[in-house]
Design an enzyme around this catalytic site. Sequence first.
Site, PDB file in Angstrom:
ATOM      1  N   ARG A  69       0.813  -1.204   0.000  1.00 51.58           N
ATOM      2  CA  ARG A  69       0.000   0.000   0.000  1.00 51.58           C
ATOM      3  C   ARG A  69       0.850   1.260   0.000  1.00 51.58           C
ATOM      4  O   ARG A  69       0.681   2.132  -0.839  1.00 51.58           O
ATOM      5  CB  ARG A  69      -0.903  -0.023   1.226  1.00 51.58           C
ATOM      6  CG  ARG A  69      -1.669  -1.315   1.359  1.00 51.58           C
ATOM      7  CD  ARG A  69      -2.084  -1.542   2.790  1.00 51.58           C
ATOM      8  NE  ARG A  69      -2.892  -0.421   3.253  1.00 51.58           N
ATOM      9  CZ  ARG A  69      -4.211  -0.430   3.256  1.00 51.58           C
ATOM     10  NH1 ARG A  69      -4.866  -1.466   2.848  1.00 51.58           N
ATOM     11  NH2 ARG A  69      -4.873   0.607   3.685  1.00 51.58           N
ATOM     12  N   THR A  70       1.755   1.359   0.955  1.00 49.86           N
ATOM     13  CA  THR A  70       2.542   2.583   1.073  1.00 49.86           C
ATOM     14  C   THR A  70       3.418   2.774  -0.157  1.00 49.86           C
ATOM     15  O   THR A  70       3.535   3.876  -0.690  1.00 49.86           O
ATOM     16  CB  THR A  70       3.400   2.534   2.346  1.00 49.86           C
ATOM     17  OG1 THR A  70       2.547   2.254   3.452  1.00 49.86           O
ATOM     18  CG2 THR A  70       4.101   3.847   2.578  1.00 49.86           C
ATOM     19  N   LYS A 123      23.318 -10.039   0.129  1.00 48.48           N
ATOM     20  CA  LYS A 123      24.725 -10.345  -0.126  1.00 48.48           C
ATOM     21  C   LYS A 123      25.625  -9.760   0.946  1.00 48.48           C
ATOM     22  O   LYS A 123      26.839  -9.728   0.794  1.00 48.48           O
ATOM     23  CB  LYS A 123      25.133  -9.786  -1.494  1.00 48.48           C
ATOM     24  CG  LYS A 123      24.361 -10.398  -2.645  1.00 48.48           C
ATOM     25  CD  LYS A 123      24.765  -9.737  -3.960  1.00 48.48           C
ATOM     26  CE  LYS A 123      23.785 -10.089  -5.065  1.00 48.48           C
ATOM     27  NZ  LYS A 123      23.867  -9.148  -6.187  1.00 48.48           N
ATOM     28  N   ARG A 165      11.748   2.771   3.666  1.00 48.56           N
ATOM     29  CA  ARG A 165      11.136   2.052   4.788  1.00 48.56           C
ATOM     30  C   ARG A 165      12.137   1.021   5.283  1.00 48.56           C
ATOM     31  O   ARG A 165      12.796   0.356   4.481  1.00 48.56           O
ATOM     32  CB  ARG A 165       9.847   1.361   4.361  1.00 48.56           C
ATOM     33  CG  ARG A 165       9.323   0.401   5.435  1.00 48.56           C
ATOM     34  CD  ARG A 165       7.956  -0.102   5.141  1.00 48.56           C
ATOM     35  NE  ARG A 165       6.964   0.935   5.383  1.00 48.56           N
ATOM     36  CZ  ARG A 165       5.652   0.709   5.397  1.00 48.56           C
ATOM     37  NH1 ARG A 165       5.195  -0.509   5.175  1.00 48.56           N
ATOM     38  NH2 ARG A 165       4.811   1.680   5.625  1.00 48.56           N
ATOM     39  N   HIS A 199       6.301   7.199  11.250  1.00 51.19           N
ATOM     40  CA  HIS A 199       5.748   7.004   9.920  1.00 51.19           C
ATOM     41  C   HIS A 199       5.031   8.318   9.591  1.00 51.19           C
ATOM     42  O   HIS A 199       3.815   8.408   9.655  1.00 51.19           O
ATOM     43  CB  HIS A 199       4.773   5.820   9.947  1.00 51.19           C
ATOM     44  CG  HIS A 199       4.322   5.361   8.590  1.00 51.19           C
ATOM     45  ND1 HIS A 199       4.654   6.015   7.424  1.00 51.19           N
ATOM     46  CD2 HIS A 199       3.542   4.324   8.220  1.00 51.19           C
ATOM     47  CE1 HIS A 199       4.096   5.378   6.401  1.00 51.19           C
ATOM     48  NE2 HIS A 199       3.421   4.351   6.856  1.00 51.19           N
TER      49      HIS A 199
END
Lengths: 312, 426
Positions: free
Chosen positions: A58-59, A86, A108, A136
């Site tokens: 969604r974000t 890695k 994020r 957020h």
Amino acid sequence: MSFAHRHLLGIEQLSQSDITAILDLAEKYVELNRQSLKHADELSGLTQINMFFENSTRTQASFELAGKRLGADVMNMAMQASSIKKGETLIDTAMTLNAMHPDLLVVRHPQSGAVDLLAQKVNCAVLNAGDGRHEHPTQALLDALTIRRAKGRLHRLTVAICGDVAHSRVARSNLILLGKMENRIRLIGPPTLVPGHFAEFGAEVYEDMSDGLKDADVVMMLRLQKERMDGGFIPSEREYYHRYGLDAAKLALAKPDAIVMHPGPMNRGVEIDGTLADDINRSVIQEQVEMGVAVRMAAMELLARHHREVAA
Amino acid sequence: MTTTLFTNARLIDPEAGTDSPGWLLARDGVIAARGAKTPPETDGEVIDCGGKCLAPGIVDIGVKVCEPGERHKESYKSAGLAAAAGGVTTIVTRPDTLPVIDTPETLEFVTRRAQADAPVNVLPMAALTKGREGREMTEIGFLMDAGAVAFTDCDHVVSNTKVFSRALTYARSCGALVIAHPQEPGLSQGAAATSGKFATLYGLPAVSPMAERMGLDRDIALLEMTGARYHADQITTARALPALERAKRNGLDITAGTSIHHLTLNELDVADYRTFFKVKPPLRSEGDRQAVIEAVRSGLIDIISSMHTPQDEESKRLPFEEAASGAVALETLLPAALRLYHGEQLDLPTLFRAMSLNPAKRLGLNTGKLAADAPADLVLFDPETPFVLDRFTLQSKSQNTPFDGQRMQGRVLATYVAGAAVYRRN
């Protein structure tokens, strides 16, 4: 109007007028997004990279759409699948991307503070799309816009935030934003999910949902973050739903015109009754998603404008 | 026969609790005499201290030298130079290396390395359980024969109470000192901060300060059972202090330490996720810090340590939760401790009681004092000189200090081990 921030890392750094500036500009984009031709060119020629170190549909979609509608070249990087596996460190990844000259980095990360750390190492604007349990900011801004449009104001409201506050960056950012805008905030949940320390931020903490919902203008439900729980915060989902799930009977304790919010994705039947969530007379959950795109457009435009001014 | 006469000094005597002008004569590596009036004639070297402080060299329990295993972080040579520059004349090293120092063979290796490279006294500690895994005790007797001065699993708590009680019982029969990290391991698992307003605002996994008291309470109960000689490495919270006080009053063989970081910094210093401030246990509230200072003043907390823990840049340039814990502190121990002196919270004899005299006593060493026949392990320092710390000037191979860029006051001018200068400030 001036917005003098290099990055949008959290609500903590914003003033009342910064918040109002973003929301006012977002109103313009709400209108744009409702037209059939949704294109603007405020970010035209700029490169936006979405780096999501944690799964998000969604974000990430919201940020991608916001960038594209403003004319930016948008690239999505699913960081879980890439070099992190890695063994590359966060800072190396940031430096590598920085060398490609992006203008906006949307990040994020599952750990608190990781986006701040990354922002120290790059030249471009960084938008925090959620860091661990910390902040957020665009979610709090879109919630604020939704509340302002539904209630006609963003001050002197009683807002009840219910559920898994401890693991929620959404709750922290909302707590800070709504506090800055001078609202009365109540936190409701079992003490395992709403630690008493939150009372030190000027919020009222309620263990009994009936007491906490009384006369609330806004009821904001939080998702039970099962993935962040390392065991034993609640005895079972059914007991949680019984005591803290929002249904029509509990909502009746709030003001008759109280709105119901949820940052999504919802666990229907765990923190919220499915029918209530879909009730267009009470639930503004779909509006929240709509406001999300507009608020992110506004935030990115303001950051890009500030960078242009600094460069000039 | 070498003789050195220190004249015009401000003698800091932690045994007598005095801070007074005088002279001190060192002969053949030991303190021969001292006095307040006219110094004796000597044909040896005369050092005019210019009114600066002369104190017993610091005995630092719990220094991590990263040999074997991670010599790029700290070697015996670099740690020794750092100690000398910090006025530390004896370092008591931790066994939490790779591999763990848990056999007489590895202990002999580090002893050899230390003798070859370090300009200060080095006394090694050994692990209490094999691999610091908390399952089987190490060869405590053999390790003592090889020179281990204490036994510790460092920041690993021996969570199996049966294993720990047996190790304590066995250690008592050998007369060994056990150093433990009082912490309830279940409660503190995964924690990067102390629970409270700061951790809540910054969204960090946190541990209640109660976990320290619970760990200490358990250990005290085991001491009543076993009669072992016990030292708690770091007491950092107010809530743990009454238990410690009771245990001492009841005559248990218990002492406690604290770290210089917990005495001079609090949780708010972490600010925007600054990983150089990540230590273990995490920094505490200001209330806890004040309580711990008071406990050092009263003598309830016996020892101040640097808890010197070198970490390379890579292990600190990570999100706060992932970043390694620990800070280097051999060179900043004294200037940081002097903050408490300048803040009029602790006087110099009290500081040196906790940094020199008490740690030496606890390990049965005849040092840490300005008494006749004690080794001439001395630090000459100017408590007043202000400076701003630049971490890249440190002697340690790792520069992970929380004091980088901070104003400090007080510098070491010279350090002497057995009467010989191992450090002189240019």
